[in-house]
Design a protein around this motif. Structure first.
Motif, short mmCIF file in Angstrom:
data_model
loop_
_atom_site.label_atom_id
_atom_site.label_comp_id
_atom_site.label_asym_id
_atom_site.label_seq_id
_atom_site.Cartn_x
_atom_site.Cartn_y
_atom_site.Cartn_z
N ILE A 135 -8.81 3.42 -1.54
CA ILE A 135 -9.21 2.63 -0.38
C ILE A 135 -9.28 1.14 -0.74
O ILE A 135 -8.76 0.28 -0.01
CB ILE A 135 -10.58 3.11 0.15
N LEU A 166 -14.27 4.30 5.69
CA LEU A 166 -13.33 5.32 5.22
C LEU A 166 -13.76 6.02 3.94
O LEU A 166 -13.27 7.11 3.66
CB LEU A 166 -11.96 4.69 5.00
N SER A 197 -4.26 3.41 7.57
CA SER A 197 -5.16 4.53 7.28
C SER A 197 -4.76 5.77 8.08
O SER A 197 -4.96 6.90 7.63
CB SER A 197 -6.62 4.15 7.58
N GLN A 203 -5.87 9.52 8.89
CA GLN A 203 -7.16 9.24 9.50
C GLN A 203 -7.04 9.23 11.02
O GLN A 203 -5.97 8.94 11.57
CB GLN A 203 -7.67 7.87 9.02
#
Length: 250
Positions: A135, A166, A197, A203
């Motif tokens: 990340i 996240l 993402s 995501q």
């Protein structure tokens, strides 16, 4: 492929059915949501848009369990959050949902790294170091981890907030006007990261925005007007979103 991406497109991440939300009573009552039903697919970036007072922010707050509904139901995954106790709802938001707000909501006494990990620390969970590193590198903060928010630009602060959202591997990230306090360049960096993402990690992102350019980063735009769904746009462009908003009188 990550665990987050393993079942992209095969399930619904968030769903609302017949949502009603009324503010006030009697002659002054306002039906902010009037029987709204909508579903959001896992692994998709969706923007919610509409004129001022259309109900878009109320819808997000109800989907995220930040506000109660008067009737109807909201599911995050298989959990009907509208039936949860306050304690269970708090736990669900902490463990399964990420948030990015217009105000960055960073603690000024903590470093970027400490802000990113704060939610996990409060939950008594240890970070997945590999995931944390992924990340941080994706959001481009490796050389800013020891800096405090006052030492970061607005765009960097919002990227810290995105990383924080996240790092817990949430089922869904809710972003409420995430570029509202940013210049166009910093806003584009944040939107690029949110889109990445979705595409890289699978995501699910649901974003409220008033900006057609921001909405063009999404896979889908859901339009609201007067507390109702007013249509949607697949594969939006800034021009197609602007045209739809003009039609709605925004």
């Amino acid at each position: 492929m990550s665990a987050l991406a393993s079942d992209v497109g095969t399930r619904t991440a968030v769903a609302a059915r017949d949502l009603v939300k009324v503010y006030g009573k009697g002659d002054t009552a306002v039906r902010a949501l009037d029987g709204v039903g909508v579903a959001f697919a896992a692994g998709q970036f969706t923007a919610i848009m509409g004129p001022s007072g259309s109900g878009k922010s109320t819808l997000m707050h109800c989907l995220a369990g930040l506000d109660t509904v008067d009737s109807g139901s909201v599911h995050i995954g298989q959990s009907e959050i509208t039936r949860l106790s306050d304690r269970d709802l708090t736990k669900l938001r902490r463990d399964r949902v990420g948030f990015v707000f217009q105000a960055f909501n960073l603690l000024t006494t903590l470093t970027a790294e400490q802000n990113i990990l704060l939610g996990l620390e409060l939950a008594g969970r240890k970070p997945d170091q590999v995931w944390f590193d992924t990340i941080v590198d994706t959001v481009g903060l490796r050389d800013r981890l020891r800096h405090k928010p006052t030492e970061l630009s607005g765009g960097q602060q919002q990227r810290v907030a995105c990383a924080r959202a996240l790092v817990s591997k949430p089922e869904v990230v809710f972003a409420d006007e995430p570029t509202g306090n940013l210049d166009s360049r910093s806003g584009a960096e944040v939107l690029d990261f949110l889109r990445m993402s979705v595409r890289k990690f699978g995501q699910t992102v649901i974003m409220v925005t008033h900006d057609p350019v921001a909405a063009s980063y999404a896979d889908r735009v859901v339009l609201m007007a007067d507390g109702h769904l007013a249509g949607e746009i697949a594969n939006p462009t800034a021009d197609s979103v602007l045209a739809a908003l003009r039609h709605l009188g925004a």
